[in-house]
Design a protein around this motif. Structure first.
Motif, PDB file in Angstrom:
ATOM      1  N   SER A  66       6.045   6.161  70.743  1.00  0.00           N
ATOM      2  CA  SER A  66       7.312   5.676  71.038  1.00  0.00           C
ATOM      3  C   SER A  66       8.288   5.729  69.844  1.00  0.00           C
ATOM      4  O   SER A  66       9.476   5.722  70.318  1.00  0.00           O
ATOM      5  N   GLY A  67       7.958   6.129  68.773  1.00  0.00           N
ATOM      6  CA  GLY A  67       8.926   6.452  67.750  1.00  0.00           C
ATOM      7  C   GLY A  67       9.279   7.598  68.072  1.00  0.00           C
ATOM      8  O   GLY A  67      10.895   8.031  67.648  1.00  0.00           O
ATOM      9  N   SER A  68       8.743   8.740  68.244  1.00  0.00           N
ATOM     10  CA  SER A  68       9.332  10.225  68.329  1.00  0.00           C
ATOM     11  C   SER A  68       9.479  10.744  69.761  1.00  0.00           C
ATOM     12  O   SER A  68      10.311  11.804  69.868  1.00  0.00           O
ATOM     13  N   GLY A  69       8.806   9.957  70.694  1.00  0.00           N
ATOM     14  CA  GLY A  69       8.842  10.620  71.987  1.00  0.00           C
ATOM     15  C   GLY A  69       8.065  12.059  72.201  1.00  0.00           C
ATOM     16  O   GLY A  69       7.994  12.429  73.336  1.00  0.00           O
ATOM     17  N   ASN A  70       7.056  12.384  71.165  1.00  0.00           N
ATOM     18  CA  ASN A  70       6.106  13.307  71.017  1.00  0.00           C
ATOM     19  C   ASN A  70       4.934  12.810  72.131  1.00  0.00           C
ATOM     20  O   ASN A  70       4.481  11.915  72.185  1.00  0.00           O
ATOM     21  N   THR A  71       4.416  13.808  72.846  1.00  0.00           N
ATOM     22  CA  THR A  71       3.430  13.690  73.659  1.00  0.00           C
ATOM     23  C   THR A  71       2.151  13.408  72.607  1.00  0.00           C
ATOM     24  O   THR A  71       1.807  14.549  72.152  1.00  0.00           O
ATOM     25  N   GLN A  72       1.314  12.463  72.907  1.00  0.00           N
ATOM     26  CA  GLN A  72       0.125  12.197  72.161  1.00  0.00           C
ATOM     27  C   GLN A  72      -1.114  12.779  73.230  1.00  0.00           C
ATOM     28  O   GLN A  72      -1.870  13.405  72.573  1.00  0.00           O
ATOM     29  N   GLU A  73      -0.897  12.693  74.338  1.00  0.00           N
ATOM     30  CA  GLU A  73      -1.857  13.113  75.378  1.00  0.00           C
ATOM     31  C   GLU A  73      -1.601  13.256  76.538  1.00  0.00           C
ATOM     32  O   GLU A  73      -0.782  12.417  77.151  1.00  0.00           O
ATOM     33  N   ILE A  74      -1.935  14.138  77.592  1.00  0.00           N
ATOM     34  CA  ILE A  74      -1.796  14.160  78.852  1.00  0.00           C
ATOM     35  C   ILE A  74      -3.139  14.172  79.561  1.00  0.00           C
ATOM     36  O   ILE A  74      -3.800  15.048  79.549  1.00  0.00           O
ATOM     37  N   VAL A  75      -3.164  13.001  80.459  1.00  0.00           N
ATOM     38  CA  VAL A  75      -4.595  12.925  81.092  1.00  0.00           C
ATOM     39  C   VAL A  75      -4.362  13.048  82.553  1.00  0.00           C
ATOM     40  O   VAL A  75      -3.802  12.566  83.337  1.00  0.00           O
ATOM     41  N   ASN A  76      -4.830  14.264  82.915  1.00  0.00           N
ATOM     42  CA  ASN A  76      -4.781  14.555  84.385  1.00  0.00           C
ATOM     43  C   ASN A  76      -5.856  15.475  84.800  1.00  0.00           C
ATOM     44  O   ASN A  76      -6.932  15.249  84.315  1.00  0.00           O
ATOM     45  N   TYR A  77      -5.926  16.190  86.035  1.00  0.00           N
ATOM     46  CA  TYR A  77      -7.069  16.833  86.462  1.00  0.00           C
ATOM     47  C   TYR A  77      -7.927  17.714  85.606  1.00  0.00           C
ATOM     48  O   TYR A  77      -8.892  17.752  85.524  1.00  0.00           O
ATOM     49  N   ASN A  78      -6.910  18.187  84.745  1.00  0.00           N
ATOM     50  CA  ASN A  78      -7.510  19.287  83.870  1.00  0.00           C
ATOM     51  C   ASN A  78      -8.224  18.759  82.514  1.00  0.00           C
ATOM     52  O   ASN A  78      -9.202  19.490  81.949  1.00  0.00           O
ATOM     53  N   THR A  79      -8.039  17.310  82.376  1.00  0.00           N
ATOM     54  CA  THR A  79      -8.718  16.672  81.181  1.00  0.00           C
ATOM     55  C   THR A  79      -9.675  15.664  81.899  1.00  0.00           C
ATOM     56  O   THR A  79     -10.170  14.962  81.009  1.00  0.00           O
TER      57      THR A  79
END
Length: 918
Positions: free
Chosen positions: A267-280
Motif C-alpha cells: 500500500s505504501g509504494s504500489g509495488n507488487t508483492q506477489e501475483i497469484v495466477n495459474y502460473n503460481t
C-alpha cells in the motif's frame, strides 16, 4: 493489532530474500451434490468461523470438512453480516436472512415483500441494512417498515453500493455517485474521476482502499482525500481488468482480476508483492470474488471452487516456476541458489526476466462527420448492432453473474451519453453537418512481466533420477541413478558413473562415501589439484547399504536392512569390522544418525540405540514408533501419528506442528544453509518452510455440533429426548478450520456412561452409540488443532427415556390399580369370597412384581446381564418375606371383613321374630 504487526513483519522478511517462493495456497471444491455451478458472487464468514458462499443454487455452507447447500428461491448474489452476527442475503427471490437456530438444518428466510426480486447487493452500516436492485434501494432498520428509495430519470438504474467511514454511497447509471443520508439521496463529490465507477471498497482501521472501473486504485483516510496508488504493474492490471479487492493488512492489499488472478500490492509504494495466477498454482485466472477471513487469509472464488491464500504462513512454494520437470525427489539451497532433484535430472533456479503477451480490447472514441438527418438512424443501428452482435471486448470482459450488472450499466451509460451529445449537436445546427462521437473496439497487445522472475534451468550432464543433494567441503554433490556428480553452476562433473543408492560426507575421515546398487561402498577424496581420487579401503563390504554415519573417533557405521557394520579405521585402513543384528523384520528403510556420541537407528519398528556394553541395539522406549521418518544424515524428522518431532543436532527447530498441514510427505530435509526445511508432498509440490523465524497466526474456532442422528433421522436439538428402544445416536462434531482440517483431533466422553475420555484421534469427530440405556447424559467433546490448542464443545445434555412401563406415571397408575383391586376385594369378600380371594392373590402378585421391577431398575448395574440376573435373584429373595406377610395380612383382612359383614347381616329367626313384634 499484534497479529497484524507480526504479519507485516513476516512479509517484510520475505521481501528481503531474492527467491522467496510463492504464497501457500489451499484449494477447496464442493461435492457434486452441492455443486450445480461453481459461480460464486459473494462470500462471508460468521463469528463461529463457518464460511458461506452466494451461488446460483443458493448459499453454500462450509466448515472446512463438510459442504451443505441451503437452497432458496433462485440465485443468491450478496451476503452480509450485521452487528448481531446474523447473515443477510439478497438475490433473485428478494432478500432475507439465514435462519441458523437449528443446527444442521439452516434455511433461507425471506423478509422482503411480495414482488421484490433481483436484489443484487446488500450492505450493513450504522444499524441499517441496505438492499439494492436496479430500480430501488430497500432500507431495513430494526423492526420498522422498510424505506424504499426508487430510481429516477436523474439517477438511472442503481449500481454498486459501498461504504466509507460509516457513510453509504451508491453508483448510479446517469447521476454518478450519490450519498444515502437520512434515507435520501444526496449528490456527493469524492474527488474521483467522473468517468469511472467505484467497483469495490475495503476498510481497515482508519483507511479505505477503493478500486475504480478504469483499474485505478485509490486510498483515503477519514478526511476523504483520495490518493491514487501508482501500481508497479499497472499494465498488468489494465490487461487483466480489476474487478474486486480487499485489505490484507495495513501494508498490503490484494486485487482480484478478470483475467490475471490476484495481485498483492504494497500500500505504501504500489509495488507488487506477489501475483497469484495459474502460473503460481491458482486453478483459474478469473476471480469472481475476494474475502479476508478471521485468520488474515484471502479467499478467492473461481470456476473450479475456492482458493485460500495464506500470505503470513511460513511456507513458500517452489514448484510453480517454469522449467521444472519430472517427479520431485529432493531439494537443497547452496550458495543462495535453489537446486531440485527430480526423476528427470537436476534443476537450478535462476533469475530470468520472462515476459508474456496479453491480448485484449478497449473502446476508443472516434469522431465522425455525418449528416444531421442520418444521426438518429446511425445511432439506432449502432445500438442495434451492440445489442445483437457484441464486440470482442464485450465478450471477453463480460463477467458471469454479479459483475454483469456493472458491465451492463457501463454500456448503457455510454449509450446514454452519446445520445445526449447528439441532441446538443442537433440543437446547435439543425441544417449543418455535426460531429458525432462513436466508440470502436481496438485490439491491443501488452508485453507484461510475468509474476515469476525466476526459472528452473537443467544441469547439463545429469540426465537421470537425482535422489540426494548434500554439501562436502564447500562443494555441492548430487547422487542418483546416473551416479554422483560435483555441481558447478549449470555443469556437472562426474565422480561415480554408476547408480548410487546413498551418499555421505564423512567429516571424521574427510572422504566422500557412496553405496551403489551393486552392493559396494565407494570412497573418494579431493586432492590438492581439485581431482576426485578413489580410495580402496572399503572393498570388502558387500551389502545393500541404506545409511552411513560417522561414529566416535575413526569409527564408521554402515547400515543395511537387517544388520549394521561397525568399522574401526586407522591410517586409512579398516582394522576391524563388527556385524550387529538390527531388529527390522519388515525390512523397513533404515535411517541412522550420531547424537551425543551415540548411534541411533530409526525404522518402522521404532528407535534403537547402540549399547556398547551389551554390544547390541536396544529399543528406546521413550520414543514412540514413527509413522513417517526422514533423515539428512545428522537429524531424523519423524511423525508419531499425532505430530512431527525432530531428533538430532537441530533439536530446537520450532513450529514443526505445521507439518501436519500435509497428510503425506515423501521428502523432508533440513536446509543447513539457513536451518529451514524442504518439503515435498505426495501431490508433487515443493515447499520451503521458514519455521524458525515466525509463529504464524491462526484464529482457533470452537467446535460445533453439526448434527445428531437417531438411526437415519435428524434429532431436534431444541427438545433432545429419545426413547430407549430408539437410542442409536450418532453425533457429528466439527471444528471450523481451513489450515489443516484433516489434522484436527477429537476426543469425547459421555457422562453417565463413560468413565474416561477417549483417545485423541481425527476419526473421533463422529461419536456413535448403537444403544444407550435410559438415563440422563452429558456429551463432552474436545478438539485439538495442529498447534496443540484444545477447544471444548458446549456440553450436550440429553435424556434417554425408559419404556413407558418404567416411567413414574405408569408406576402411579399401577398403584391406583392395585388400590382399586384391594378395595374391590374387600367389597366382594362377603358374598363372593372365592372371587375376593382370587383378586387378593392377583393384587399381591402384581404388587410384588411392581416392587421387584422398581428394585431391579434401582440396582441395575448396566455392565453385564449375568450380574443383573443375580441382582434380580437377590431382590426376589429379599421380597419373599414381604410377599408372605402381605398374603397373610390380606387374607386375614378378608376373613375378618367377611365375618364382620356376616355379623351385620340379620339371622333368619331374628327376622321372623321382628315381624311378629311389629
Amino acid at each position: 493489532m499484534r497479529h497484524i504487526f507480526l504479519l507485516a513483519s513476516l512479509l517484510v522478511f520475505f521481501q528481503t530474500y531474492s527467491q522467496t517462493g510463492n504464497y501457500f495456497l489451499s484449494h477447496y471444491s464442493p461435492g457434486k451434490e452441492e455443486r450445480s455451478s461453481n459461480v460464486c458472487f459473494d462470500m462471508v464468514q460468521d463469528d463461529r468461523g463457518v464460511m458461506y458462499f452466494a451461488t446460483r443454487s443458493g448459499v453454500l455452507e462450509f466448515d472446512g470438512r463438510n459442504w451443505d447447500l441451503i437452497s432458496g428461491n433462485g440465485a443468491v448474489y450478496s451476503l452480509q453480516l450485521n452487528k448481531q452476527k446474523e447473515i443477510y442475503w439478497s438475490g433473485t427471490g428478494g432478500y432475507g436472512k439465514i435462519d441458523t437456530n437449528v443446527p444442521g438444518d439452516h434455511k433461507l428466510k425471506t423478509l422482503s415483500a411480495a414482488g421484490v426480486g433481483d436484489v443484487f447487493q446488500n450492505l450493513f452500516s450504522n444499524d441499517k441494512l441496505y438492499f439494492v436492485s436496479e430500480q430501488a434501494i430497500y432500507i431495513e432498520h430494526k423492526s420498522q417498515p422498510a424505506v424504499i428509495i426508487k430510481s429516477s430519470n436523474l439517477t438511472g438504474t442503481f449500481r454498486n453500493v459501498f461504504e466509507l467511514f460509516g457513510s453509504v454511497y451508491i453508483n448510479t447509471q446517469r447521476g454518478g455517485i450519490f450519498k444515502i443520508s437520512d434515507d435520501k439521496l444526496l449528490s456527493a463529490t469524492l474527488g474521483l474521476p467522473k468517468d469511472a465507477e467505484v467497483t469495490f471498497s475495503s476498510g481497515l482501521n482508519n483507511f479505505y482502499v477503493l478500486g475504480l472501473s478504469n483499474n485505478k486504485i485509490f486510498i483515503t483516510g477519514e478526511d476523504l482525500r483520495m490518493k491514487e496508488i501508482k501500481l508497479q504493474d499497472q499494465a498488468y492490471a489494465d490487461a487483466s481488468v480489476v474487478v474486486n479487492g480487499s485489505w490484507v493488512n495495513r501494508d498490503l492489499f490484494v486485487l482480484g482480476t478478470l483475467r490475471g488472478g490476484m495481485i498483492f500490492v504494497q500500500s505504501g509504494s504500489g509495488n507488487t508483492q506477489e501475483i497469484v495466477n495459474y502460473n503460481t498454482g491458482l486453478p483459474d485466472n478469473e476471480v469472481y470474488d475476494l474475502m479476508l477471513d478471521k485468520s488474515l487469509c484471502i479467499w478467492s472464488a473461481h470456476e473450479y471452487g475456492f482458493t485460500r491464500v495464506a500470505p503470513y504462513l511460513p511456507f513458500r512454494s517452489f514448484s510453480h516456476y517454469n522449467g521444472l520437470a519430472g517427479n520431485l525427489l529432493c531439494a537443497l539451497s547452496f550458495e543462495g541458489r535453489e537446486y531440485v532433484g527430480t526423476s528427470l535430472g537436476l534443476f537450478k533456479l535462476e533469475k530470468e526476466e520472462v515476459y508474456e503477451e496479453i491480448t485484449y480490447y478497449i473502446d476508443v472514441e472516434v469522431k465522425e462527420k455525418v449528416p444531421q438527418q442520418a444521426n438518429n438512424a446511425k445511432a439506432s443501428a449502432s445500438d442495434s448492432k451492440q445489442t445483437i452482435e457484441p464486440t470482442p471486448r464485450q465478450q471477453e470482459s463480460k463477467k458471469r453473474g454479479f459483475l454483469q450488472f456493472f458491465r451492463r450499466g457501463r454500456e448503457n451509460s455510454k449509450n446514454s451519453a452519446a445520445e445526449k451529445k447528439e441532441d446538443i449537436a442537433s440543437t446547435k445546427d439543425n441544417t449543418s453537418k455535426s460531429l458525432q462521437k462513436t466508440s470502436r473496439s481496438v485490439k491491443k497487445v501488452e508485453r507484461v512481466l510475468r509474476s515469476s522472475q525466476y526459472v528452473y534451468k537443467k544441469i547439463q550432464g545429469v540426465d537421470a533420477k537425482v535422489t540426494q543433494l548434500f554439501e562436502y567441503n564447500g562443494k555441492l554433490i548430487a547422487a542418483g541413478l546416473a551416479g554422483a556428480f560435483e555441481i558447478n553452476g549449470l555443469v556437472a562433473r562426474p565422480i561415480v558413473e554408476e547408480p548410487v543408492l546413498t551418499g555421505y560426507a564423512s567429516s571424521n575421515l574427510n572422504v566422500l562415501l557412496f553405496s551403489t546398487y551393486a552392493s559396494e561402498v565407494r570412497a573418494f577424496q579431493l586432492t590438492a589439484d581439485d581431482k576426485w581420487q578413489p580410495l580402496n579401503f572399503l572393498e570388502n563390504v558387500d551389502d545393500h547399504i541404506d545409511a552411513i554415519v560417522d561414529g566416535v573417533g575413526q569409527e564408521l557405521w554402515l547400515c543395511a536392512l537387517d544388520k549394521a557394520y561397525r568399522l574401526d579405521i586407522a591410517d586409512g585402513q579398516v582394522k576391524n569390522i563388527q556385524t550387529i543384528v538390527i531388529d527390522n523384520p519388515a525390512f523397513n528403510t533404515i535411517s541412522c544418525i550420531r547424537l551425543n556420541n551415540e548411534v541411533i537407528l530409526a525404522s518402522g519398528q521404532g528407535f534403537q540405540r547402540f549399547d556398547r556394553k551389551k554390544n547390541s541395539f536396544e529399543r528406546i522406549d521413550s520414543l514412540t514408533k514413527p509413522i513417517h521418518y526422514f533423515s539428512d544424515g545428522q537429524n531424523i524428522l519423524y511423525n508419531d501419528k499425532h505430530t512431527w518431532n525432530l531428533l538430532g543436532k537441530a533439536h530446537g527447530q520450532s513450529n514443526l506442528q505445521l507439518l501436519n498441514l500435509f497428510q503425506n510427505l515423501r521428502f523432508v530435509s533440513i536446509d543447513h544453509e539457513a536451518e529451514n526445511l524442504w518439503l515435498i508432498t505426495e501431490t508433487n509440490e515443493l515447499y520451503k518452510f521458514f519455521g524458525e523465524k515466525f509463529t504464524p497466526y491462526e484464529a482457533g474456532n470452537e467446535p460445533l455440533l453439526r448434527t445428531v442422528r437417531n438411526n437415519d433421522a435428524k434429532v431436534d436439538l431444541l427438545n433432545f429426548e429419545v426413547e430407549e428402544n430408539k437410542s442409536a445416536l450418532t453425533f457429528e462434531v466439527v471444528q471450523p478450520d481451513y489450515l489443516a482440517p484433516q489434522a484436527i483431533e477429537y476426543r469425547y466422553r459421555l457422562k453417565g456412561l463413560d468413565k474416561d475420555w477417549s483417545d485423541w484421534a481425527t476419526s473421533n469427530s463422529i461419536v456413535n452409540y448403537p444403544y444407550l440405556p435410559s438415563d440422563d447424559y452429558t456429551l463432552m467433546v474436545q478438539s485439538r488443532d495442529i498447534f496443540g490448542k484444545v477447544h471444548a464443545l458446549p456440553d450436550v445434555v440429553f435424556e434417554v427415556l425408559p419404556p413407558y412401563w418404567q416411567r413414574p406415571w405408569f408406576y402411579a397408575l399401577e398403584f391406583l390399580v392395585f388400590s382399586g383391586l384391594v378395595l374391590l376385594s374387600f367389597r366382594l369378600s362377603n358374598r363372593y369370597r372365592i372371587i375376593s380371594r382370587l383378586l387378593s392373590l392377583l393384587t399381591i402378585i402384581m404388587l410384588i412384581q411392581f416392587i421387584q421391577t422398581v428394585a431391579s431398575s434401582a440396582f441395575e448395574t448396566k455392565e453385564s446381564p449375568v450380574t443383573d440376573f443375580f441382582m434380580q435373584v437377590v431382590v426376589a429373595f429379599l421380597i419373599l418375606p414381604v410377599e408372605g406377610y402381605l398374603r397373610n395380612l390380606m387374607l386375614r383382612s378378608i376373613d375378618t371383613s367377611s365375618r364382620f359383614y356376616r355379623f351385620l347381616e340379620p339371622k333368619p329367626g331374628n327376622a321372623s321374630r321382628g315381624k311378629e313384634e311389629q
